[in-house]
Each structure stands twice: as C-alpha cells, then as structure tokens.
Motif scaffolding. Structure first.
Motif, PDB file in Angstrom:
ATOM      1  N   ARG A  34      11.008   5.439  -1.542  1.00 24.30           N
ATOM      2  CA  ARG A  34      10.133   5.300  -0.368  1.00 24.30           C
ATOM      3  C   ARG A  34      10.612   4.157   0.521  1.00 24.30           C
ATOM      4  O   ARG A  34      10.702   4.298   1.753  1.00 24.30           O
ATOM      5  CB  ARG A  34       8.688   5.056  -0.825  1.00 24.30           C
ATOM      6  N   GLN A  35      10.948   3.035  -0.097  1.00 24.77           N
ATOM      7  CA  GLN A  35      11.411   1.868   0.654  1.00 24.77           C
ATOM      8  C   GLN A  35      12.724   2.162   1.381  1.00 24.77           C
ATOM      9  O   GLN A  35      12.901   1.798   2.542  1.00 24.77           O
ATOM     10  CB  GLN A  35      11.595   0.686  -0.304  1.00 24.77           C
ATOM     11  N   PRO A  77       0.825  -1.210   0.000  1.00 24.98           N
ATOM     12  CA  PRO A  77       0.000   0.000   0.000  1.00 24.98           C
ATOM     13  C   PRO A  77       0.864   1.266   0.000  1.00 24.98           C
ATOM     14  O   PRO A  77       1.894   1.326   0.673  1.00 24.98           O
ATOM     15  CB  PRO A  77      -0.799  -0.124   1.303  1.00 24.98           C
ATOM     16  N   LEU A  78       0.432   2.256  -0.753  1.00 22.30           N
ATOM     17  CA  LEU A  78       1.201   3.496  -0.860  1.00 22.30           C
ATOM     18  C   LEU A  78       1.085   4.305   0.422  1.00 22.30           C
ATOM     19  O   LEU A  78      -0.001   4.455   0.986  1.00 22.30           O
ATOM     20  CB  LEU A  78       0.688   4.326  -2.043  1.00 22.30           C
ATOM     21  N   THR A  79       2.216   4.784   0.884  1.00 21.52           N
ATOM     22  CA  THR A  79       2.246   5.605   2.093  1.00 21.52           C
ATOM     23  C   THR A  79       3.040   6.875   1.804  1.00 21.52           C
ATOM     24  O   THR A  79       3.883   6.896   0.904  1.00 21.52           O
ATOM     25  CB  THR A  79       2.915   4.847   3.254  1.00 21.52           C
ATOM     26  N   PRO A  80       2.789   7.929   2.578  1.00 26.54           N
ATOM     27  CA  PRO A  80       3.582   9.149   2.379  1.00 26.54           C
ATOM     28  C   PRO A  80       5.055   8.881   2.668  1.00 26.54           C
ATOM     29  O   PRO A  80       5.402   8.018   3.478  1.00 26.54           O
ATOM     30  CB  PRO A  80       2.986  10.124   3.409  1.00 26.54           C
ATOM     31  N   GLU A 139       3.132  12.565  -3.941  1.00 28.33           N
ATOM     32  CA  GLU A 139       2.382  13.417  -3.022  1.00 28.33           C
ATOM     33  C   GLU A 139       2.200  14.831  -3.562  1.00 28.33           C
ATOM     34  O   GLU A 139       1.756  15.723  -2.843  1.00 28.33           O
ATOM     35  CB  GLU A 139       3.093  13.452  -1.672  1.00 28.33           C
ATOM     36  N   GLY A 177       1.921   7.016  -6.251  1.00 26.63           N
ATOM     37  CA  GLY A 177       2.014   7.545  -4.902  1.00 26.63           C
ATOM     38  C   GLY A 177       2.688   8.891  -4.772  1.00 26.63           C
ATOM     39  O   GLY A 177       3.069   9.282  -3.663  1.00 26.63           O
ATOM     40  N   LEU A 228      12.282   4.481   4.479  1.00 29.72           N
ATOM     41  CA  LEU A 228      11.645   3.816   5.625  1.00 29.72           C
ATOM     42  C   LEU A 228      12.622   2.981   6.446  1.00 29.72           C
ATOM     43  O   LEU A 228      12.328   2.624   7.584  1.00 29.72           O
ATOM     44  CB  LEU A 228      10.494   2.928   5.131  1.00 29.72           C
ATOM     45  N   ALA A 268       8.710  13.219   8.261  1.00 39.34           N
ATOM     46  CA  ALA A 268       8.059  13.258   6.944  1.00 39.34           C
ATOM     47  C   ALA A 268       9.025  13.807   5.893  1.00 39.34           C
ATOM     48  O   ALA A 268       9.661  14.842   6.090  1.00 39.34           O
ATOM     49  CB  ALA A 268       6.810  14.123   7.004  1.00 39.34           C
ATOM     50  N   GLY A 301       9.653   8.456  11.653  1.00 43.99           N
ATOM     51  CA  GLY A 301       8.435   9.221  11.427  1.00 43.99           C
ATOM     52  C   GLY A 301       8.644  10.591  10.802  1.00 43.99           C
ATOM     53  O   GLY A 301       7.662  11.276  10.491  1.00 43.99           O
TER      54      GLY A 301
END
Length: 555
Positions: free
Chosen positions: A514-515, A247-250, A280, A278, A518, A258, A256
C-alpha cells in the motif's frame, strides 16, 4: 563497512548482533544394539511419533501456509515405507539412532534422484531426521538459538518448523545464504512480516556478535556499520512503523488510480487478521485445506459451512475462491493416486477435477449455497487452465450452478499467450506468478537446485503478464495477481504497470505494498515496467526498476 547482497523480502529494515543457527547433530556411529530389536523398534517408533506430533502442534499454532508445510512434514515422518526401512536396519542388529540416520539418508538420496516435488521434499527429511535423533538422545533438537536478547538470525536456510514459530520479539531479522524469493523460508517470512534477506551467499562469513543492518528494501546486509548509518537505519525503521500504523486506506496509486489490495487466505479463520490489516477482499482463497486432511472428499455440507464462514467475513466485498488445486505438491488419493514421473506437468488442477467431475460439481454446489446465504461478492476460478476449451468448460459449468463471476487462473504460458481468447469467455483472470514462473523457466518451484530460475522478475515472465494485462484492458476484464510476486512492493508497482488491476498477497505484506503504490503514478508504474522488460534477466530487471524508482520524485 561492506555490503552483502541477496533478495530482500518486503520493505523492512532492522539492526542488531548476529547469532548463527546452531549446527546439526553429529551422525551416530554404526554400533550393535545392547537391548534387542524389539526395544529398539519401540524407541524408534516412539521418537518418530513424538516428532510428528510436535510438527503437527507447531503447525496448529502457526496457522496459514506454515501449517500446510508442517502437516506435510509430519506425514513424511510417519511414512510407512520409511518406517519399514528403519525396521530393516534394526532387525540387522543396529541401534535405533543408526537405523533412523541411515534410513532417512537412504530415503533422501532416493527422493533426490527422482527430482521434482519429491526431490524438494528430500531437504525436509534432514530436519525430520535431526529431530528424531535429538529425541532418541534426549537432547534439544538443532534449531533457532535463544541467546536471551534480540538478534539477527543467520542460517544456511530454515526448516519450516523453525520459521513457523520464530519469536518475533527476539528475532530482529533473518538472513539466509540459500533459497530464493519463493522458497519456504521467504514465503513464511513474508507471511509473518519478518525483515528478511534470502540467498545472501556471502553471509556465511558473518560472525556471532557482530552488528549488522539488514535492509530488505534494497536486499543488502551492511556489516561494520558506522554510528551514523545505525542512526539512519533506526530512523527508517521508526518511519516505517509509523506508516504501517497509519489509518488504513484502499489501495491506490498517487494519481488516484484504484488498485484493490486483497488477501491470500488458506482457511476461514485467517479472515479476521486480513480484515484488520486492511484487506479489501480476498483475491485467492485456497480450498485445499478441506481436502488435504481427509481420506475422502468432504461432503457438500462440510464445504458449504466453511465457505459460508469465509464469505460472511467480507460482506459486500469481492472474495475469489479457487477450486480445488490438487496434484503436483498436493496429491490426493481420492482424486488422483496414479504415479506420475513429473506431477507438476501431470493431472493437476482443473485437469484432475475434470477426471473426477463429481468432486468439482459438489464444490460448485457448496459454493452456490454459501453464496446464497451471505452478502459477499463471490468470484470462482479454475486452477491450471491451459486452453480456451478448458475455459469454456469451467465457465459454463460454474454458470450452470448460478455462480455469477467465473474466471481462470493464468499459470501456464499457453493461457497467457492466448489471454485474449481465454478472456473472451472468462469474466476475469488471476495470474499465479509462482506457477507461471515455474512453467516459463522450466524450473520446478519446489526444487532448491533450480531456485535461481524461480524468480518472477524475469523479463520472460513479465512479458507474459503484460500479454494478459493488455488482453484484459482491451476486453474490459479484470486481471489480478495472486502469486507471491504481488507481495514484493517494487514488483507490485511493476505488475500494475503491466496491466494488473488488483493485487492479492499474504496479509502481512499489505502495508508495505500500500505504501509503495501511494508513491507512484500509473505513468511511473508503466515506466518501471518498461525498464524491467528491457533487461536480460531477473537480477538486472530488479536493479533497473530500483534505479529508476530512486531517480523518480516521491509523491
């Protein structure tokens, strides 16, 4: 087993049999025509027109950055000066084949002697000439082979026309012996999400049919792999597919923090794909597409409709629009048609717009009207800003038209070194790492002979990024990255460690970045940045960051 090293594009991994790029057509012999000059001229012009049309068609199918490159190639093919050179040779009694071969070769030598942007375009002439010769001979143009099964393509480099339409269900991975991280091949591979390694010089020794593993995350081609290694590579590929399908997340770090992940777009039609992947928002919208295909500037109404279409795709989200960035590799006759010895250092970007302020004002008018009709959060920025005075000029003018968030591109070392003073007047800065690297290293980004210098990992470039990041933090101003560097997952983490507050890239790169984010905290990103800064050159900076990342725990 052995390992061949190059520069990996993205985090992908693939395996399969090698197929080498087909060889170029042999040069024609110089022979006299048997059908007369008129018939030969007609053959040459028909072949050149057909090739130009094919390049344009490929561009329309490919879209994105590939379309811009291929349309430029089509224009080169039909250059009147080049046509005159072909005609002169035909009038001397030669065949169309020899005339095309010799004229293109002569034109290429001339451009190589000029250097800079035109010198880089010389390489495109070889591909165009080969396509014209193939048309004249009635044979297939040299290009990507089609063995009837999936394969790893190995080539010296790829012409834009070939990269743009690679069959992604057949080409498992791409390995080139030439090129760097900002070459056309690398940029288009990143845009299309192809597993790729560029600049792997030793790959020239790979043989057709041998099985290799292409590991872009480590920049390694593994030859003669064991069954265990093939199994591990397959598992890593499967894991990556699962991560991409998650699932796409910010965008965010493991703690945490951003880090918004935005898209670089070249036209409104690209927005849907960016949203699906995804994005933003938009960190760089290039407005050149409206201008490059016209003999004169588009009207306010034409511009407004395109901007409205773009903004409507991102309600409530940030959309950063770059004002027309003409000059250098994007000359426009109606803006600046004066010959410049070194256009990359000439009247380009905001400099060119100030010299034709009516075009700038019309663009601002169209943007303001589109902004009023949509719900996106519009930011506007000026390209090629070098001074505080230029910053004041643009931000005041943008605010005059009611645009709430004006900023600047930081592509010139002078702007980076005075970032605190620039950001005292601009609402944000966006670092264009391609040009910042070019100007820091005195290495034309369009010139293949200095591609080794065109690497955003160089500590000198990273220091300038840190200057801008620190100034932004002190003044509470956002600092984004919108160059190709943001699409390199490990470098993206380093850039965050240097103070970047958002990253913008080709939509295909969003999942990998993104990966990677994280898996790292802000403190770890700063550690990686310090490791890269402590290196002496780009290669050792990349290695130092990679080694430290491997030693840190995954989150």
């Amino acid at each position: 087993m052995s390992e061949l090293r190059g520069v990996g594009i993205g985090l992908g991994i693939a395996q399969g049999p090698v197929i080498r790029m087909t060889e170029a057509l042999p040069a024609p012999e110089k022979t006299s025509s048997t059908i007369g000059a008129d018939a030969e001229r007609a053959r040459a012009r028909e072949a050149i027109s057909a090739v130009a049309a094919e390049l344009t068609e490929r561009g329309d199918l490919a879209g994105g950055a590939a379309q811009e490159v291929l349309e430029a190639q089509a224009m080169i093919a039909e250059d009147p000066t080049l046509q005159d050179e072909v005609d002169t040779r035909i009038d001397a009694g030669t065949t169309a084949e020899w005339a095309v071969h010799d004229a293109f070769a002569g034109f290429r030598a001339t451009l190589e002697a000029v250097g800079g942007y035109l010198g880089e375009r010389a390489a495109d002439l070889e591909d165009i000439a080969q396509r014209v010769l193939a048309h004249l001979r009635g044979v297939a143009a040299p290009g990507v082979p089609d063995p009837g099964h999936p394969f790893v393509l190995v080539a010296r480099d790829l012409a834009p026309a070939d990269t743009a339409l690679l069959k992604l269900d057949q080409v498992l991975a791409l390995v080139t012996t030439d090129g760097g991280p900002t070459s056309h091949t690398a940029i288009l591979a990143r845009e299309k999400g192809i597993v790729a390694i560029v600049g792997a010089a030793e790959a020239a020794g790979l043989r057709d049919g041998e099985t290799v593993i292409v590991d872009a995350s480590s920049g390694v081609v593994v030859t003669d792999p064991s069954a265990e290694e093939l199994e591990r590579a397959a598992q890593r590929a499967a894991d990556r597919l699962s991560a991409v399908a998650a699932p796409l997340t910010p965008g965010a770090l493991a703690d945490g923090t951003a880090i918004p992940l935005l898209a670089n777009l070249g036209k409104p039609a690209d927005a849907a794909d960016a949203v699906a992947r995804g994005a933003e928002g938009v960190g760089l919208f290039r407005t050149e597409f409206l201008f490059l295909s016209s003999a004169q500037a588009p009207t306010v109404e034409q511009q407004r409709e395109s901007y409205r279409e773009l903004l409507a795709a991102f309600p409530g989200k940030k959309v950063v629009v770059r004002m027309l960035d003409a000059g250098a590799d994007k000359p426009l006759a109606f803006l600046n048609d004066a010959h410049e010895e070194n256009p990359a250092l000439g009247l380009r970007g905001l400099r060119a717009l100030r010299a034709s302020e009516d075009i700038l004002r019309e663009q601002l008018t169209a943007l303001a009207e589109a902004d009023a009709a949509t719900e996106a959060d519009l930011w506007v920025m000026a390209p090629m800003v070098a001074t505080v005075e230029e910053t004041k000029y643009f931000t005041a003018l943008a605010r005059e038209y009611g645009l709430k968030t004006p900023g600047v591109m930081v592509e010139v070392p002078a702007a980076a070194l005075l970032a605190d003073r620039v950001l005292a007047h601009a609402d944000f800065a966006s670092i264009g790492t391609n040009d910042l690297t070019q100007y820091t290293m005195a290495a034309d980004r369009m010139l293949g002979s200095v591609a080794d210098f065109q690497d955003p990992w160089h500590p000198a470039v990273l220091r300038l990024v840190r200057e801008v990041g620190a100034a932004g933090a002190r003044l509470g101003k956002p600092v984004g990255i919108c160059g190709e560097a943001a699409a390199d997952p490990l470098l993206a983490v380093v850039l965050v460690g240097l103070g970047a507050t958002s990253l913008s890239m080709a939509p295909a790169a969003l999942a990998d970045v993104r990966q990677m984010l994280l898996g790292r905290t802000l403190d770890e990103a700063k550690q990686l940045a310090e490791a890269a800064l402590a290196a002496d050159d780009a290669a050792s900076a990349r290695t130092a960051a990679a080694q430290l990342a491997a030693s840190l725990p995954q989150h």
